[in-house]
Scaffold this motif. Structure first.
Motif, PDB file in Angstrom:
ATOM      1  N   ASN A 159      47.356  46.497  51.847  1.00  0.00           N
ATOM      2  CA  ASN A 159      47.035  45.075  52.056  1.00  0.00           C
ATOM      3  C   ASN A 159      45.574  44.864  52.416  1.00  0.00           C
ATOM      4  N   ARG A 208      43.051  46.520  49.466  1.00  0.00           N
ATOM      5  CA  ARG A 208      42.901  45.733  48.227  1.00  0.00           C
ATOM      6  C   ARG A 208      41.953  44.560  48.437  1.00  0.00           C
ATOM      7  N   SER A 209      42.090  43.870  49.567  1.00  0.00           N
ATOM      8  CA  SER A 209      41.173  42.768  49.879  1.00  0.00           C
ATOM      9  C   SER A 209      39.747  43.276  50.053  1.00  0.00           C
ATOM     10  N   ARG A 226      36.174  42.310  48.118  1.00  0.00           N
ATOM     11  CA  ARG A 226      35.077  41.753  48.912  1.00  0.00           C
ATOM     12  C   ARG A 226      33.795  42.566  48.718  1.00  0.00           C
ATOM     13  N   GLU A 228      45.293  39.798  56.477  1.00  0.00           N
ATOM     14  CA  GLU A 228      44.660  41.051  56.033  1.00  0.00           C
ATOM     15  C   GLU A 228      43.274  40.832  55.439  1.00  0.00           C
ATOM     16  N   ALA A 229      43.043  39.665  54.836  1.00  0.00           N
ATOM     17  CA  ALA A 229      41.723  39.378  54.267  1.00  0.00           C
ATOM     18  C   ALA A 229      40.662  39.234  55.353  1.00  0.00           C
ATOM     19  N   ASP A 268      37.356  41.419  55.715  1.00  0.00           N
ATOM     20  CA  ASP A 268      36.031  40.802  55.827  1.00  0.00           C
ATOM     21  C   ASP A 268      35.238  41.392  56.988  1.00  0.00           C
ATOM     22  N   TRP A 301      48.359  32.263  55.423  1.00  0.00           N
ATOM     23  CA  TRP A 301      48.944  33.536  54.992  1.00  0.00           C
ATOM     24  C   TRP A 301      50.292  33.300  54.312  1.00  0.00           C
ATOM     25  N   ASP A 305      49.742  32.039  50.912  1.00  0.00           N
ATOM     26  CA  ASP A 305      49.222  33.109  50.055  1.00  0.00           C
ATOM     27  C   ASP A 305      50.316  34.077  49.621  1.00  0.00           C
TER      28      ASP A 305
END
Length: 293
Positions: free
Chosen positions: A18, A21-22, A26, A176-177, A181, A284, A287
């Motif tokens: 999770n 992948r983000s 990025r 998770e994003a 970040d 979330w 998403d």
């Protein structure tokens, strides 16, 4: 945006997870060169801009070639466990990698309490190894992962019922994003501002498990019912794989303690490091609505 001449090679462990992948997306957007490690490159479905490399971090092969030419490493305990993470860290030091960003846990307190619980013990041990590696380092200590809610997906899809021992347990679930970040900021940092830092990362608001379930209901249009069960039943359902029944019961009881007060305060790390507020759990849930449908 990083210039072409300046491009750093960053190796990502757990690249199809999770956070990983983000993070791959990025870093590519920031102009970095990315080597994404995964057990099965054919099924990874990562962006074409990433160098996707097959790697079994739990095996006996020399891991040094995986780190060759890399400037930085994102190290995730979930990508193979403690021994694999330690082996990757050793290989990074041997390959001349300069920096490691460790995906850690807010359970680590840098006190003797770190030896009292299996989660804090596991992460604290790896943090100590990172500090002793000789590499530049940053630890990203995530709190309550929003993706933990994916454990409810089969029952929501199947019966529309979620069974929990402590529906009133409180936390500040983090997207998770947002973890990705924060990790990206540390991996790409050229000022040294984030070196030697351990950042606590939460979502922007405290909420109960019952409220999280309600948010998933609103995002999916499903009528989801919450059924309270015993701690023993919850631990039995949670155990399996690497999690023993005893460890699961310890977790369930820890969740129970948060009914009266959250374990951790809401942190401002996401906004401080990225310049924008953290993503809400409602975001979330939208998403991930397809995961519950």
């Amino acid at each position: 945006m990083t210039s072409h001449e300046d491009r750093s090679m960053i190796v990502i462990t757990g690249a199809t997870g999770n956070i990983g992948r983000s993070l791959v997306g990025r870093l590519l957007a920031e102009g970095a060169a990315v080597r994404a490690l995964t057990r099965d490159p054919a099924r990874a479905a990562l962006p074409a801009g990433a160098e996707t490399v097959g790697a079994d971090l739990t095996g006996t092969d020399d891991l040094t070639p995986l780190l060759a030419g890399a400037d930085a490493l994102f190290l995730n305990l979930a990508a193979g466990g403690e021994r694999a993470a330690a082996a990757v860290l050793d290989a990074a030091a041997g390959a001349g990698v300069r920096r490691v960003v460790l995906n850690s846990s807010m359970a680590v307190s840098d006190t003797p309490d770190d030896d009292a619980h299996f989660i804090s013990r596991m992460h604290a041990g790896l943090e100590r190894a990172v500090r002793a590696s000789g590499l530049e380092w940053t630890c990203v200590r995530g709190g309550n992962y929003a993706t933990n809610a994916l454990a409810w997906a089969p029952s929501i899809r199947g019966t529309g019922v979620v069974r929990e021992a402590h529906p009133g347990a409180q936390g500040a679930p983090v997207h998770e994003a947002d973890l990705a970040d924060v990790a990206a900021v540390a991996l790409l940092d050229r000022s040294g501002a984030h070196l030697g830092k351990a950042y606590a990362v939460t979502g922007p608001e405290q909420m109960t498990l019952a409220r999280q379930i309600a948010e998933i209901g609103w995002a999916t249009g499903k009528d989801i019912r919450v059924e309270q069960i015993s701690e023993d039943e919850a631990a039995e359902a949670m155990s399996g794989g690497f999690l023993t029944k005893e460890d699961a019961l310890e977790l369930v009881r820890m969740f129970g303690q948060t009914v009266d007060a959250p374990l951790f305060p809401v942190s401002d790390t996401v906004e401080r490091l990225t310049g924008r507020p953290g993503r809400t759990f409602a975001r979330w849930a939208r998403d991930h609505a397809a995961d519950f449908s």
